[in-house]
Design a protein around this motif. Structure first.
Motif, PDB file in Angstrom:
ATOM      1  N   ASP A  29      85.531  50.270  24.666  1.00  0.00           N
ATOM      2  CA  ASP A  29      85.433  49.543  25.172  1.00  0.00           C
ATOM      3  C   ASP A  29      86.413  49.327  27.139  1.00  0.00           C
ATOM      4  N   THR A  30      85.839  49.577  27.998  1.00  0.00           N
ATOM      5  CA  THR A  30      86.788  49.583  28.778  1.00  0.00           C
ATOM      6  C   THR A  30      86.064  48.858  30.076  1.00  0.00           C
ATOM      7  N   SER A  31      85.542  47.692  29.394  1.00  0.00           N
ATOM      8  CA  SER A  31      85.494  46.624  30.882  1.00  0.00           C
ATOM      9  C   SER A  31      86.056  46.018  31.158  1.00  0.00           C
ATOM     10  N   GLU A  32      87.339  45.443  30.698  1.00  0.00           N
ATOM     11  CA  GLU A  32      88.452  45.396  30.900  1.00  0.00           C
ATOM     12  C   GLU A  32      89.588  46.214  31.707  1.00  0.00           C
ATOM     13  N   LEU A  33      89.523  47.316  31.892  1.00  0.00           N
ATOM     14  CA  LEU A  33      90.502  48.530  32.758  1.00  0.00           C
ATOM     15  C   LEU A  33      89.548  48.945  33.849  1.00  0.00           C
ATOM     16  N   ASN A  34      87.761  48.438  33.481  1.00  0.00           N
ATOM     17  CA  ASN A  34      87.639  48.922  34.848  1.00  0.00           C
ATOM     18  C   ASN A  34      87.635  47.320  35.950  1.00  0.00           C
ATOM     19  N   ALA A  35      87.236  46.748  35.431  1.00  0.00           N
ATOM     20  CA  ALA A  35      87.982  44.908  35.979  1.00  0.00           C
ATOM     21  C   ALA A  35      89.114  45.263  36.921  1.00  0.00           C
ATOM     22  N   LEU A  36      90.225  45.279  36.299  1.00  0.00           N
ATOM     23  CA  LEU A  36      91.759  45.798  36.674  1.00  0.00           C
ATOM     24  C   LEU A  36      91.230  46.969  37.588  1.00  0.00           C
ATOM     25  N   LEU A  37      90.812  47.731  37.594  1.00  0.00           N
ATOM     26  CA  LEU A  37      90.410  49.056  38.182  1.00  0.00           C
ATOM     27  C   LEU A  37      90.027  48.383  39.534  1.00  0.00           C
ATOM     28  N   LYS A  38      88.425  47.107  39.558  1.00  0.00           N
ATOM     29  CA  LYS A  38      88.571  46.868  40.938  1.00  0.00           C
ATOM     30  C   LYS A  38      89.233  46.349  41.733  1.00  0.00           C
ATOM     31  N   GLU A  39      89.921  45.073  41.106  1.00  0.00           N
ATOM     32  CA  GLU A  39      90.578  44.585  41.141  1.00  0.00           C
ATOM     33  C   GLU A  39      91.512  44.731  42.229  1.00  0.00           C
ATOM     34  N   TYR A  40      92.370  45.865  41.999  1.00  0.00           N
ATOM     35  CA  TYR A  40      93.169  47.061  42.596  1.00  0.00           C
ATOM     36  C   TYR A  40      92.758  47.567  42.997  1.00  0.00           C
ATOM     37  N   GLY A  41      91.641  48.087  43.553  1.00  0.00           N
ATOM     38  CA  GLY A  41      90.814  48.619  44.917  1.00  0.00           C
ATOM     39  C   GLY A  41      90.972  47.626  45.950  1.00  0.00           C
ATOM     40  N   ASN A  42      90.509  46.437  45.242  1.00  0.00           N
ATOM     41  CA  ASN A  42      90.143  45.242  46.303  1.00  0.00           C
ATOM     42  C   ASN A  42      91.034  45.248  47.135  1.00  0.00           C
ATOM     43  N   ASN A  43      92.349  45.275  45.948  1.00  0.00           N
ATOM     44  CA  ASN A  43      93.602  44.666  46.528  1.00  0.00           C
ATOM     45  C   ASN A  43      94.437  45.693  47.762  1.00  0.00           C
ATOM     46  N   GLN A  44      93.931  46.735  47.144  1.00  0.00           N
ATOM     47  CA  GLN A  44      94.047  48.328  48.336  1.00  0.00           C
ATOM     48  C   GLN A  44      93.536  47.680  49.356  1.00  0.00           C
TER      49      GLN A  44
END
Length: 151
Positions: free
Chosen positions: A40-55
Motif C-alpha cells: 500500500d503506497t497511497s500514504e507515500l504517494n500523498a506525502l510525495l504529492k504534498e512535498y512536490g506542492n510545497n516545493q
C-alpha cells in the motif's frame, strides 16, 4: 565399530531432520508464492504529492523574490552614497562661490566710483594744503588755468 554405528545413526537422524526442515521451507515458499502481496503506497504517494506542492510553492516564491531583487538592482545607482553627498556638497559650494562672485562683480562700478571720489578728495586736500603753504604756487596755477581756458 560401535562408535561408527552410533555416529552413522546420528548422521542419518540429522539428515532426516534436515530433509524435514527443507520440506517445511518448500511448503512455506509455495505458500508465499501463491499469496498475493500488494504493498500500500497511497500514504507515500500523498506525502510525495504534498512535498512536490510545497516545493513548487517555494520555487514560485523564490522566483518572485528574485524578480523583485533584479528589478531593484536594475533601478539602483552604481554610485556609493558618500560620492553622491560629496557631489551635492561641491555643487552647493560652487553655486555659493559663483553667486558671491556675481554679487562682487556687480558692485565693482560702485567701488570704483567710491575709490575715485575718495582719491579725488584726497588729492584735492593734498593740493589744497600745498597751495595754502605756498601762495606763489597757487598764483602760478591760477594763471596756468586762465591761459589754458583761453586756448
Amino acid at each position: 565399530m560401535a562408535k561408527l554405528d552410533e555416529i552413522a545413526e546420528l548422521l542419518t537422524e540429522e539428515i532426516n531432520g534436515f530433509e524435514k526442515s527443507i520440506g517445511r521451507l518448500e511448503k512455506v515458499h509455495e505458500d508465499f508464492k501463491n499469496h498475493p502481496l500488494r504493498p500500500d503506497t497511497s500514504e507515500l504517494n500523498a506525502l510525495l504529492k504534498e512535498y512536490g506542492n510545497n516545493q513548487n510553492n517555494n520555487i514560485e516564491k523564490q522566483q518572485r523574490l528574485m524578480e523583485r531583487i533584479l528589478h531593484k538592482v536594475e533601478r539602483s545607482v552604481l554610485l556609493p552614497s558618500w560620492a553622491i553627498k560629496l557631489t551635492w556638497g561641491l555643487l552647493v559650494t560652487v553655486l555659493l562661490v559663483l553667486g558671491f562672485s556675481i554679487y562682487q562683480v556687480s558692485r565693482t562700478s560702485k567701488k570704483e566710483e567710491a575709490a575715485f571720489i575718495k582719491g579725488r578728495d584726497s588729492a584735492m586736500g593734498h593740493y589744497g594744503t600745498f597751495f595754502e603753504k605756498s601762495p606763489e604756487a597757487k598764483e602760478l596755477y591760477q594763471k596756468w588755468l586762465e591761459e589754458k581756458g583761453k586756448k
